[in-house]
Design a protein around this motif. Structure first.
Motif, PDB file in Angstrom:
ATOM      1  N   ARG A 156       0.706  -1.022  -0.176  1.00  0.00           N
ATOM      2  CA  ARG A 156      -0.194   0.214   0.063  1.00  0.00           C
ATOM      3  C   ARG A 156       0.872   1.632   0.170  1.00  0.00           C
ATOM      4  N   LEU A 157       1.698   0.835   0.960  1.00  0.00           N
ATOM      5  CA  LEU A 157       2.491   2.455   1.270  1.00  0.00           C
ATOM      6  C   LEU A 157       3.339   2.858  -0.705  1.00  0.00           C
TER       7      LEU A 157
ATOM      8  N   VAL B  12      -4.342  -1.048  12.530  1.00  0.00           N
ATOM      9  CA  VAL B  12      -4.340   0.653  11.508  1.00  0.00           C
ATOM     10  C   VAL B  12      -5.022  -0.031  10.088  1.00  0.00           C
ATOM     11  N   CYS B  13      -3.618  -0.035   9.395  1.00  0.00           N
ATOM     12  CA  CYS B  13      -3.844  -1.304   8.212  1.00  0.00           C
ATOM     13  C   CYS B  13      -4.049  -2.059   8.031  1.00  0.00           C
TER      14      CYS B  13
ATOM     15  N   PRO C 172      -8.959  -0.083   6.041  1.00  0.00           N
ATOM     16  CA  PRO C 172      -7.586   0.297   6.164  1.00  0.00           C
ATOM     17  C   PRO C 172      -7.852   1.836   7.134  1.00  0.00           C
ATOM     18  N   ASN C 173      -7.995   1.894   8.112  1.00  0.00           N
ATOM     19  CA  ASN C 173      -7.829   3.815   8.787  1.00  0.00           C
ATOM     20  C   ASN C 173      -6.813   4.403   8.617  1.00  0.00           C
ATOM     21  N   CYS C 174      -6.955   5.008   8.009  1.00  0.00           N
ATOM     22  CA  CYS C 174      -6.080   5.949   7.005  1.00  0.00           C
ATOM     23  C   CYS C 174      -5.638   6.796   7.847  1.00  0.00           C
TER      24      CYS C 174
ATOM     25  N   CYS D 183      -3.035   6.776  10.092  1.00  0.00           N
ATOM     26  CA  CYS D 183      -1.690   6.307  10.566  1.00  0.00           C
ATOM     27  C   CYS D 183      -0.900   7.346  10.798  1.00  0.00           C
TER      28      CYS D 183
ATOM     29  N   TRP E 269       1.779   6.726   8.401  1.00  0.00           N
ATOM     30  CA  TRP E 269       2.039   6.960   7.327  1.00  0.00           C
ATOM     31  C   TRP E 269       1.342   7.751   6.382  1.00  0.00           C
ATOM     32  N   LYS E 270       0.564   8.186   6.873  1.00  0.00           N
ATOM     33  CA  LYS E 270      -0.384   8.788   5.578  1.00  0.00           C
ATOM     34  C   LYS E 270      -0.016   9.878   4.829  1.00  0.00           C
TER      35      LYS E 270
ATOM     36  N   CYS F  32       1.231   7.785   1.924  1.00  0.00           N
ATOM     37  CA  CYS F  32       1.133   6.327   1.517  1.00  0.00           C
ATOM     38  C   CYS F  32       0.695   6.779   0.013  1.00  0.00           C
TER      39      CYS F  32
ATOM     40  N   ARG G 169      -2.730   5.423  -0.615  1.00  0.00           N
ATOM     41  CA  ARG G 169      -4.411   6.161  -0.291  1.00  0.00           C
ATOM     42  C   ARG G 169      -4.741   7.063  -0.898  1.00  0.00           C
TER      43      ARG G 169
ATOM     44  N   ALA H 142      -5.878   1.918  -1.351  1.00  0.00           N
ATOM     45  CA  ALA H 142      -5.353   1.135  -0.491  1.00  0.00           C
ATOM     46  C   ALA H 142      -6.163  -0.104   0.094  1.00  0.00           C
TER      47      ALA H 142
HETATM   48 FE1  SF4 Z   1      -2.558   1.583   4.935  1.00  0.00          FE
HETATM   49 FE2  SF4 Z   1      -1.510   3.860   4.010  1.00  0.00          FE
HETATM   50 FE3  SF4 Z   1      -3.736   3.741   4.892  1.00  0.00          FE
HETATM   51 FE4  SF4 Z   1      -1.794   4.403   6.228  1.00  0.00          FE
HETATM   52  S1  SF4 Z   1      -2.215   5.834   4.991  1.00  0.00           S
HETATM   53  S2  SF4 Z   1      -3.256   2.746   7.011  1.00  0.00           S
HETATM   54  S3  SF4 Z   1      -0.082   2.620   5.042  1.00  0.00           S
HETATM   55  S4  SF4 Z   1      -2.571   2.031   3.492  1.00  0.00           S
END
Ligand code: SF4
Length: 346
Positions: free
Chosen positions: A151-152, A193-194, A199-201, A204, A206-207, A210, A213, A218
């Protein structure tokens, strides 16, 4: 908004606030115990965190040190493992405890290469132990890692083809400082989270970095090649009771599926729907219905036949009371056979 590069420091800050409390995890600031890390990592292969908790606690109560586990009998270890599945793991666990105790003076080696020489310790487990227990620069890439990396970096190549790409990406993010916490942070991020679905972006760490995202894909990642349908195998289990209402069990051969575990005497499992040979000749009565059980590579369908006997001739085995069946350490498949027989015997 410009997309940033994923920053491991941000993930570590998130981990310091949101890390899961797990029975095998050292408290912040405390040194991890390699025995705990190894035991939990072996138990967690193919099994969920929730199922492993009680097993881990029980093992530590029975065998507080690796030397205690090494001096236990394999049968006791298999009995306590019953229900976790993949019994080769339990046999290797015991073998590994003996090797560490006898050949390494009770101390785990601390490099991936040395750890990989131990029974039952593969690439993933060696990386996990060396990173988490010894702060070595290693990257244990599990399903959580693969999902987060896919995803990232918006990797659209399906699994398993994408595995080496995802591993490379995961390794490129592993920091030299706190690699063990980084590994556990990615695992926690993937688990809480992911998550595979939804996924609870928004929460996150790293949002902003990503790619999936940013592109709104995602939830579609990681892509997976369609699974092959598992073949079905068939067999028959023979439920044998004596006049004292005791049940005959025997131990399976040491090697092979469910090796060394207790079973309701059964035929082999084959691709054709045949009854196979009973353990001894008597008037076996077929019970209605079947027992279904999923193994990784095939589906098993067992019919159950029952008899009440005075003698079992030459059949090896041991009699157990119905009460004892609950604690004797039957693998899940055989626990299902017991439930099926008790429900359908009339
Ligand atoms: Fe996963 Fe990316 Fe969403 Fe973070 S932002 S939860 S890494 S999909």
């Amino acid at each position: 908004m410009d997309q940033e590069t994923p920053n491991p420091i941000e993930l570590l800050h998130w981990y310091d606030r949101h890390r899961r409390v797990l029975p095998w995890r050292a408290a912040p600031g405390q040194p991890p115990d390699p025995y705990h890390v190894w035991l939990s990592e072996v138990m967690l292969q193919q099994t969920t965190v929730a199922s492993v908790g009680p097993y881990f606690t029980r093992f530590l109560t029975l065998w507080p040190t690796i030397a205690d586990l090494a001096s236990a009998s394999l049968q006791d270890v298999l009995r306590e493992w019953a229900g976790l599945g993949y019994y080769a793991r339990a046999r290797n666990l015991h073998k590994c405890a003996v090797v560490i105790t006898n050949d390494h003076g009770g101390i785990f080696p601390d490099t991936e290469a040395a750890l990989r020489t131990l029974p039952g310790v593969g690439t993933y487990t060696a990386a996990a132990i060396s990173a988490i227990a010894f702060e070595r620069h290693a990257t244990p890439v599990d399903g959580n890692f693969e999902r987060v990396m896919a995803r990232l970096f918006a990797v659209e190549v399906p699994l398993p083809t994408a595995k080496s790409t995802l591993r490379g990406l995961a390794e490129s993010l592993t920091p030299t400082s706190r690699p063990g916490d980084h590994a556990q942070a990615v695992m926690d991020l993937g688990a809480t989270v992911c998550t595979p679905r939804k996924p609870n972006c928004i929460i996150c760490p790293w949002k902003r970095a990503c790619a999936a995202r940013a592109r709104g894909i995602a939830e579609k990642l990681p892509r997976k090649a369609p699974k092959k349908r598992r073949p079905t195998r068939f067999g028959t289990a023979y439920w044998c009771m004596n006049k004292k209402a005791e049940v005959l069990l025997r131990r399976r051969p040491k090697h092979g599926m469910l090796g060394g575990m207790l079973e309701v005497p059964s035929t082999g499992w084959s691709s054709s729907d045949t009854a196979g040979s009973p353990p001894f000749e008597v008037d076996w009565r077929p019970l209605p219905g079947v027992v279904n059980h999923g193994f990784t590579h095939f589906h098993l369908e067992l019919t159950v036949r029952a008899a009440i006997v005075d003698t079992t001739g030459d059949c090896d085995g041991e009699w157990f009371s119905l009460k004892a069946l609950e604690t004797v350490g039957l693998p899940s498949l055989m626990a299902k056979v017991v439930r099926h027989a008790l429900k359908n015997l009339h």
